[in-house]
Design an enzyme around this catalytic site. Structure first.
Site, PDB file in Angstrom:
ATOM      1  CB  CYS A 100      -7.460  -2.844   6.164  1.00 55.84           C
ATOM      2  SG  CYS A 100      -5.889  -2.283   5.570  1.00 55.84           S
ATOM      3  CD  GLU A 131     -11.946  -8.838   3.210  1.00 56.87           C
ATOM      4  OE1 GLU A 131     -11.697  -9.292   4.342  1.00 56.87           O
ATOM      5  OE2 GLU A 131     -11.329  -7.899   2.688  1.00 56.87           O
ATOM      6  CE  LYS A 153     -10.812  -8.239   7.980  1.00 58.69           C
ATOM      7  NZ  LYS A 153     -10.102  -7.706   6.822  1.00 58.69           N
ATOM      8  CD  GLU A 186      -3.209   0.509   2.128  1.00 56.26           C
ATOM      9  OE1 GLU A 186      -4.051  -0.356   1.850  1.00 56.26           O
ATOM     10  OE2 GLU A 186      -3.178   1.099   3.211  1.00 56.26           O
TER      11      GLU A 186
END
Lengths: 394, 596
Positions: free
Chosen positions: B310, B372, B369, B283
């Site tokens: 993130c 995700e 998450k 990044e």
């Protein structure tokens, strides 16, 4: 021998008077403090049902320091059995508008709203015509006060003043925590006077005829007159302006059909009075001198002996189960429990003693509900079950 | 003097500042008043009525949470009137609640259950309402399960979604007995603007909102002798797990956690912090490349500010609400997904394992998450990159089920290959951490010197403020970064989506002149994530943050680019940051989504 009763009819509210311009310009020549004192000395109390002293409400709002303030006319007339406000707004709208403007003058508000019940949409156009004319005159006399109509959407709970404000602000109509009261933080968080339609018209009477004239009517703690919406088993349903403080006995003599079993005073959230208590019950605000004194927003429903009190109660509870806002536990779950409870007792699924458990529950509902509605929804239950217990069971 | 007032609570005189509620006064006096709809993170609702107290002289009871103290008030918190009413209210809530506690995910950690136990509600006289209503359970979301039959209408989730997150996926609909908490047009949570952040789960007093758990699936994988089960643990888990094991908030349990995971039977216990370091390298390079293209090549196509990627809750939020700004997002995957992609490629190769036999599990402080890992684009290894995501709470359940005495575990170390990390990776768990880690690396990359802050602690980006701003002036850079000489690198940090909205509005209108923005969906960053132990509140999050920064200062290496395993990874496998393999495995793209 005929019973001689005294029921004093009065004619203030619907008296046809075409002098609102004169009343307005004369009133706003007086000092605000003078007008507040006038209201306080008249002992006018809110006619929506709660009975808060109107003069004090105006005074508190006038004393709150804020760059902006509002006046709201509560025309969300939703209590079952009340139909007086729509009559006022269609017959004498100028009295309401004038009173609002005076209130604005007294408190420092420049904007007024009429919160009109969704079902009264048909009044809107006529009302706007009146507002236009009224506004034109305000401009002529250099009175900076605007009035707008806000249409409700049909929820009963929005008649509760803070739920009404939430609804006006574009949110869900749910009552707020009090304090703060609207006089400190109302619509848009600024000091707001919110009065029932009828209350405003009474202020007109007071400003025009003087506080004494109003004060001389009625009885101690319950001064002045009140509009009653009479319905049910009566040969003459309708709207009547009567002096406060009458006994229910007198009322039934006038309006009953000779077979009156009970009267529901104050609509679905009010109390049911059985025949044996007519004599001891007065209609007015709570005070120390009178025995039982029941306030009402105006709804008087008469029931004769052909009516089942179980059905009456069932009907009220159905109404509340659906119309409570649903936010606080005692009211939301309580209403469902009361309704299901009486049905279960009737069907024999719960013992008759279950009614006692429910009566205890009504106490909790009165003590703990968040708003005035939630605190009073159980009134009809307790008064009907206490007086007509056998009809609930058999 | 003027701003004090005197009251009595249960006869005890109390002196306190004006403006405090009865509840706050009682707390100060050491008297507990039960609450349900009240939460320290949220505005006062006053709708459950469990906290009612008696104010002597008043006809009705008052809600302690919503009533300000007034001079001379005499308050009774345990009078008979109060007790009876309170008991009634708990009974009413139980009548409305699907109180089949033994079959509930929150059994043992439910505020309503606790109250029922405290008040010894032994009978159910009232009529049970749940069988009369046709409740369906919404289990379409890979992250969150919503069961209305357990809802007590306290509206904590609604306030959380609106006030903390500004998402408004959950709202109140209908009135009276039909009043319920639902979504737009009563669609499934999966089909609305919900970001899966899980803050509603964290704030729900009962089991109405819980994470979708994958506990059995993980046990099955562990028990399968043909599977090699790899587990990664996010930075915020090590400062939260202790709470689930009965410790005070703010205890660091890194070593014990690793030991527990090994005892549970995971074949390799690795650290998400490793890919956090990797994220910084990728990044940071991406940021510098963007700056170069924008400043030197005057390329107007380049989107600045660059925003971190993130936090999966944040990603779903921007996809729904600011789809035109997706170009501002860093293309880097989150550390979890970088890890997943590497496990089934780099790790598999190094360990000589067939990727199809690897099960990759991650322990996250997060419910988003889970979503995700479900994303269709997260299959860059050729397999599903992360198979199962467990929250901190689920890990605690695994540990308890396995019968491990957490207290007695000897601290252990992460396994090697992808288990090494630096302090920069650890602070990813706190708001401002990614920014701090990125600055530590980027500044050094550009100037050859350490960031000019004492002990590398970049204080302006730390703390609980919703939006933080900082800037670093770049002076005397290395030759290849000469174009940055004198540039003031402007950064912003936001946590909680309601604060993300503030920054994004400024970005949208062009008011914001930042170069780099860090956004985390949850209040406090990952340490306040939706998968962290319940309860959460500002004090608990503060303790967890202190633990994170303590963990950072205690590590020998504190700059991501110094992570030896990351350096080895580039040498052996990725070759260079933003290189071809990186591009394939570590970067991703985003999907525009509708608001409704």
């Amino acid at each position: 021998m005929a019973y001689s009763y005294q029921l004093k009819r009065v004619d203030f509210i619907f008296r046809n008077e075409n002098d609102w311009e004169k009343v307005l310009s004369a009133t706003i020549k007086k000092k605000p403090e003078e007008l507040i004192n006038e209201l306080i000395s008249s002992e006018l109390k809110g006619r929506g049902g709660a009975g808060f002293p109107t003069g004090l409400k105006w005074k508190l709002t006038a004393e709150s320091k804020a760059p902006e303030k509002y006046v709201i006319c509560n025309a969300d007339e939703g209590e079952p059995g009340t139909f007086k406000d729509r009559e006022i707004l269609s017959k004498v709208p100028y009295k309401v508008l004038t009173a609002m403007a005076v209130c604005g003058y007294v408190t420092g508000a420049k904007q007024g709203f009429i919160y009109l019940r969704g079902e009264y949409k048909f009044l809107e156009a006529e009302l706007y015509k009146a507002i236009d004319e009224f506004q034109y005159y305000c401009k002529e006399i250099d009175l900076d006060f605007k009035i707008k109509i806000f249409m409700g959407s049909g929820a009963y709970i929005c008649g509760e003043e803070t739920a009404l404000m939430e609804s006006m602000e574009g949110r869900r109509g749910e009552p707020r925590n009090k304090p703060p009261f609207p006089t400190q933080a109302g619509y848009m968080g600024v000091p707001t006077v919110i009065n029932n339609v009828e209350t405003l018209v009474h202020t007109w009477t007071i400003f025009k005829y003087g506080a004494k004239k109003f004060y001389d009517l009625g009885v101690q703690y319950s001064r002045g007159t009140k509009l009653f919406s009479v319905s049910g088993d009566t040969p003459k349903p309708g709207i009547y302006e009567l002096e406060l403080g009458m006994s229910l006995q007198d009322f039934v003599y006038e309006f009953g059909d000779g077979d009156t079993k009970a009267v529901q005073v104050g609509g679905a959230s009010g109390f049911l009075v059985p025949r044996k208590k007519f004599k001891d019950t007065a209609i007015g605000y709570e005070g120390k001198l009178v025995g039982i004194s029941l306030p009402t927003g105006g709804s008087m429903m008469l029931f004769n002996s052909s009516r089942s009190m179980f059905n009456v109660l069932d009907n009220y509870l159905e109404f509340f189960r659906e119309e409570c806002c649903g936010q606080c536990t005692p009211c939301r779950v309580g209403c469902q429990q009361l309704l299901l409870g009486i049905k279960a007792v009737k069907r024999g699924e719960k013992p008759a003693s279950y009614l006692n458990k429910l009566l205890k529950l009504t106490e909790t509902m009165q003590l703990t509900a968040k708003c005035g509605l939630g605190q009073s929804v159980a009134n009809s239950f307790s008064s009907i079950v206490e007086n007509f217990r056998e009809e609930m069971i058999y | 003097m003027d701003n004090k007032l005197n009251i009595t609570i249960n006869g005890l005189p109390v002196k306190l500042e004006k403006g405090k509620t009865i509840l706050e006064a009682a707390e100060k006096t050491g008297i507990k008043i039960p609450t349900l709809c009240y939460h320290k993170d949220l505005c006062v609702a006053g709708n459950c009525r469990v906290c009612v107290v008696e104010v002597v002289g008043q006809k009705r009871l008052s809600a302690a949470c919503a009533t300000p103290c007034e001079e001379g008030m005499e308050i009774l918190t345990n009078s008979l009137k109060v007790r009876n009413s309170r008991k009634h209210i708990i009974e009413l809530l139980l009548a409305e609640h699907n109180a089949d506690c033994t079959k509930c995910y929150r059994n043992g950690n439910c505020e309503l259950q606790e109250l029922a136990s405290e008040y010894k509600i032994m009978t159910q006289d009232f009529i049970e309402l749940t069988p009369l209503k046709n409740y369906t359970i919404d289990m379409f979301s890979p992250s969150i399960i919503k069961d209305d039959s357990k809802c007590i209408r306290c509206q904590r989730c609604v306030r959380t979604c609106a006030e903390l997150q500004g998402v408004n996926a959950l709202t109140v609909a209908y009135k009276g007995d039909r009043m319920k908490i639902t979504t737009f047009f009563e669609k499934a949570l999966n089909d609305v603007v919900c970001t899966n952040c899980g803050q509603c789960v964290n704030h729900c007093p009962t089991g109405a909102l819980v994470e979708k758990n994958y506990i059995e699936e993980v046990w099955e994988a562990i028990s399968d002798p043909n599977k090699h089960v790899v587990v990664q643990t996010a930075p915020a888990v090590r400062v939260g797990l202790g709470e689930e094991m009965g410790m005070k908030p703010g205890e660091r349990v890194t070593g014990k956690m690793v030991a527990a995971l090994k005892r549970l039977g995971f074949d390799s216990v690795l650290d998400t912090d490793f890919t956090a370091d990797l994220t910084i390298v990728e990044e940071g390079t991406e940021l510098l490349t963007r700056l170069k293209k924008a400043i030197v090549e005057k390329n107007t196509e380049i989107k600045l500010p660059m925003i971190t990627s993130c936090s999966p809750g944040w990603i779903k939020y921007i996809e729904h609400l600011y789809p035109d700004n997706l170009g501002n997002l860093s293309t880097c995957k989150s550390p979890q997904q970088m890890f997943g992609a590497l496990v089934k490629t780099y790790y598999a190769k190094a360990r000589n394992l067939a990727p199809e036999n690897i099960v990759s599990v991650s322990i996250m402080p997060c419910t988003a998450k889970k979503f995700e890992a479900h994303r269709p684009e997260m299959h860059d290894s050729g397999y599903r990159d992360v198979d199962y995501v467990l929250t901190t709470r689920e890990l605690a359940i695994l540990i308890k089920q396995a019968g491990l005495d957490f207290d007695k575990l000897e601290p252990a170390r992460f396994d090697r290959l992808m288990g090494d990390s630096t302090g920069a990776g650890v602070i990813f768990g706190a708001t401002g951490g990614v920014m701090e880690a990125a600055l530590r690396t980027a500044y050094e990359l550009v100037t050859g010197r350490e960031v000019p802050f004492e002990n590398l602690n970049i204080m302006p980006v730390r703390g609980i403020e919703g939006v933080k701003k900082a800037s670093i002036k770049i002076e005397n850079p290395l030759k290849e970064w000469a174009f940055l000489d004198g540039v003031e690198l402007k950064c912003a940090v936001a946590h909680g989506l309601v604060n993300a909205k503030i920054i994004m509005e400024a970005v949208k209108t062009g008011e914001a002149d930042f170069h780099f923005i860090e956004i985390m969906a949850c209040p406090g960053g990952c340490l306040g994530g939706g998968g962290q132990p319940i309860p959460t509140n500002p004090e608990i999050r503060k303790k967890r943050a202190e633990a994170i920064y303590a963990e950072d200062s205690g590590l020998p290496l504190r700059k991501s680019h110094e992570n030896p395993e990351v350096q080895k990874l580039y040498k052996d496998f990725l070759i260079e940051p933003l290189g071809e393999i990186s591009h394939h495995l570590l970067h991703t793209n985003y999907t525009k989504r509708e608001r409704f």
